[in-house]
Write a protein that holds these residues in place. Sequence first.
Motif, PDB file in Angstrom:
ATOM      1  N   HIS A 495       0.858  -1.189   0.000  1.00 18.47           N
ATOM      2  CA  HIS A 495       0.000   0.000   0.000  1.00 18.47           C
ATOM      3  C   HIS A 495       0.896   1.241   0.000  1.00 18.47           C
ATOM      4  N   TYR A 496       1.634   1.372  -1.080  1.00 21.90           N
ATOM      5  CA  TYR A 496       2.486   2.543  -1.271  1.00 21.90           C
ATOM      6  C   TYR A 496       2.616   2.799  -2.768  1.00 21.90           C
ATOM      7  N   ILE A 497       2.960   4.019  -3.107  1.00 25.58           N
ATOM      8  CA  ILE A 497       3.243   4.404  -4.490  1.00 25.58           C
ATOM      9  C   ILE A 497       4.719   4.790  -4.544  1.00 25.58           C
ATOM     10  N   ALA A 498       5.501   4.001  -5.253  1.00 27.35           N
ATOM     11  CA  ALA A 498       6.942   4.236  -5.317  1.00 27.35           C
ATOM     12  C   ALA A 498       7.220   5.541  -6.056  1.00 27.35           C
ATOM     13  N   LEU A 499       8.050   6.356  -5.466  1.00 24.40           N
ATOM     14  CA  LEU A 499       8.434   7.633  -6.063  1.00 24.40           C
ATOM     15  C   LEU A 499       9.948   7.670  -6.213  1.00 24.40           C
ATOM     16  N   ASP A 500      10.402   8.319  -7.281  1.00 26.85           N
ATOM     17  CA  ASP A 500      11.833   8.387  -7.554  1.00 26.85           C
ATOM     18  C   ASP A 500      12.109   9.681  -8.298  1.00 26.85           C
ATOM     19  N   LYS A 501      12.975  10.498  -7.763  1.00 26.41           N
ATOM     20  CA  LYS A 501      13.330  11.760  -8.403  1.00 26.41           C
ATOM     21  C   LYS A 501      14.406  11.503  -9.453  1.00 26.41           C
ATOM     22  N   THR A 502      13.985  11.539 -10.706  1.00 30.08           N
ATOM     23  CA  THR A 502      14.909  11.194 -11.789  1.00 30.08           C
ATOM     24  C   THR A 502      15.127  12.337 -12.771  1.00 30.08           C
ATOM     25  N   ASN A 503      14.275  13.344 -12.760  1.00 33.46           N
ATOM     26  CA  ASN A 503      14.427  14.438 -13.701  1.00 33.46           C
ATOM     27  C   ASN A 503      15.561  15.371 -13.274  1.00 33.46           C
ATOM     28  N   VAL A 504      16.025  16.160 -14.213  1.00 30.31           N
ATOM     29  CA  VAL A 504      17.110  17.098 -13.913  1.00 30.31           C
ATOM     30  C   VAL A 504      16.666  18.122 -12.881  1.00 30.31           C
ATOM     31  N   SER A 505      15.403  18.505 -12.930  1.00 33.90           N
ATOM     32  CA  SER A 505      14.890  19.501 -11.991  1.00 33.90           C
ATOM     33  C   SER A 505      14.675  18.950 -10.594  1.00 33.90           C
ATOM     34  N   GLY A 506      14.820  17.648 -10.433  1.00 39.75           N
ATOM     35  CA  GLY A 506      14.629  17.047  -9.120  1.00 39.75           C
ATOM     36  C   GLY A 506      13.200  16.682  -8.811  1.00 39.75           C
ATOM     37  N   GLU A 507      12.307  16.813  -9.779  1.00 39.42           N
ATOM     38  CA  GLU A 507      10.907  16.470  -9.568  1.00 39.42           C
ATOM     39  C   GLU A 507      10.698  14.973  -9.758  1.00 39.42           C
ATOM     40  N   PRO A 508       9.645  14.397  -9.150  1.00 35.60           N
ATOM     41  CA  PRO A 508       9.373  12.962  -9.333  1.00 35.60           C
ATOM     42  C   PRO A 508       9.055  12.645 -10.792  1.00 35.60           C
ATOM     43  N   TYR A 509       9.231  11.390 -11.148  1.00 29.99           N
ATOM     44  CA  TYR A 509       8.979  10.961 -12.525  1.00 29.99           C
ATOM     45  C   TYR A 509       7.512  11.126 -12.891  1.00 29.99           C
ATOM     46  N   TYR A 510       6.623  10.887 -11.934  1.00 31.66           N
ATOM     47  CA  TYR A 510       5.192  11.009 -12.218  1.00 31.66           C
ATOM     48  C   TYR A 510       4.501  11.575 -10.986  1.00 31.66           C
ATOM     49  N   ASP A 511       3.291  12.033 -11.202  1.00 32.44           N
ATOM     50  CA  ASP A 511       2.526  12.675 -10.130  1.00 32.44           C
ATOM     51  C   ASP A 511       1.318  11.803  -9.789  1.00 32.44           C
TER      52      ASP A 511
END
Length: 644
Positions: A495-511
């Motif tokens: 019961h979690y949504i995996a998040l990973d900051k991969t963009n150059v701006s430091g934002e998550p890959y998806y919202d």
Amino acid sequence: MWTAGRNKQLKQTVRIVLLLSIALGAVLCVVELARVSNNPYLCWDNIKGVDRNVVRGLLCMEFSLMTAGVFFWLNRFHNWHRFSASAFFVALLLVFWGITGYCIDTTAGERFFISNSRGGVYRFLLYLALTVVAYTLIVTFYGRLDAARRKSCEVSAPCRLYAVVAFFTILLCWMPFLIGNYPGSVAYDSLSQLKQFDGVTKLDASNPVLVTVIFGSLFRVGRALGNDNTGVFLIVAFQTGLCAFAMAQMCKYIYQSTSSKKLYGLAVGFYALVPIWGGASQTVLKDVVHLGFSLLFLQYMARIVFAPDSFPCSIKGCIAKLIIFACLTGLSRKAAEAIVILSMVAVYLYLRKQAPDRKALLGKSVLCVCGVFLAFNIFISCAPDVQSPAEKENYSLPFQQIARYCKQYGDEMSEEEIAIVDQVLDFEVIINEYDPSSSDPVKATFHSTASEMHEFWKQYVRLGFKHPDVYLKHILNGVYKYFYPFSSGNCAYRHYIALDKTNVSGEPYYDAYYVNETAMNSLASYFAQWENGLLLNLLIGPGLYMWLFILCFGYACKTRSVSALTLFTSIVVLLIGLFFSHINGENRYAYPLMASIPFCFALVLSAPSVKKKSTADLVNKIRSALGNQLFRDSALNGLHNPDN
């Protein structure tokens, strides 16, 4: 004079004495197991006024009483005069895994029941006493299966309504998980697959490429239609529909093969109400997709074996669907191609004598499936943008065994032996990071060339001969959760949504985010009640389902059901693969086994048996052969002596 009334009275008396004997023996065995495993809550060494020798004497007396009572009961009242070798072997196996799993689980892998040499005779009697109890229960259970087997029969009607009812019942019971966890949970492996499909990272063949394409395509469509939550929900909806359809078809097959509405209802209730399936349906996970395809593949394998005797279907249509689901099953999970090919080859060998017409069609389908697998692997290996699986992924078991050896006997190793290990794995890290439940910390230190690996494998064999118990202990410690029913496994509910900051701006890959976190937490608490509940926790982990499959396999051996044993090939190969799993008790790896248990019971109840040749048939055959030989001898004597 011996009357029926006295016989009934004696039967009731023996039953009461035997049940009390088994109950007392079970209590004493549990107490003794607690002492062996140093359990502080049940160990009778901590109970005042209890003499150890008295308990041991009671246990030995109990063993003798149980042995006499069990065999008197079986021979006098159930006409089971013949010893059931399959039931006894199953009892030995289940007791072994029960004792080993209990001792490992309660001592965190520090103590094994089989490793202590003190009191060997006494421990052997304890093991044998539990085996006698297990044998009694298994033989009684097999007797009930015999009675149900005699009542089962095939249903020739299409039974489509049963599939529709099962599908909507399962879907309705899964709705709370789908709504409360909207848009759905996302595992870390699934996040990496989405990133690979979008080109954020390089495509990795360690994850099934077919599932990566399915997940990425659905997520891209959902993102175009709305937002990232829509993309995640489209993947969840696809998984849910696939698994609900596969399980509904399995329920339909169960009713068609046995005509048992009770077994059909139990199967529907199992798929609909046990929360592991609802929890899995709302998780974006490659293993859930593989589960749906594997159930459909297993069902059509059974239809090929028994058609057209039991099911009104077109052979060519079944073969075509079998090829489709075989390819999807093999390509939706790593190393699943071997399971599919071995299963189809086993069925082909079985049909070689039973049905030559189906054998020819199945042989062509095996070649077709092998061709698809070969072409797909060649395409993946030649594709420039696809990264091959890391070499370390193939060495989970030996790396873990070496790590355990270094941690336990590192002081005895020479500098040369340490240097050889250090060329492949980081010696200082693995002795501190070794975890028998997961090989990832050890594999993360892998760094080696081909020549260094050659020296490593030679040392691996040498160290194994020095202390072979270390390798065996790791195997038991690393897989016991798959065979111990009182373990709920690992990651039974995500019961979690995996998040990973991969963009150059430091934002998550998806919202992507949970819309209603209160409902999500409530569902997590509900699942925790199952994990911690008395007896309910047995339905969460893979251990109970492994025991049930072993019982079904033993019963198929007892009834000489070759067709059932043939169809069990895929599950047996999966079971062998779990021994090499890099994570102990990971539920998702055992999903196909857990979901196929209703199918296994339907199979052993409906599959035909091979009649065992009796002694009278053997004697008549010998007499006939001797008679023919005497006739030939007399004829030859007449030719050589024409005067006679």
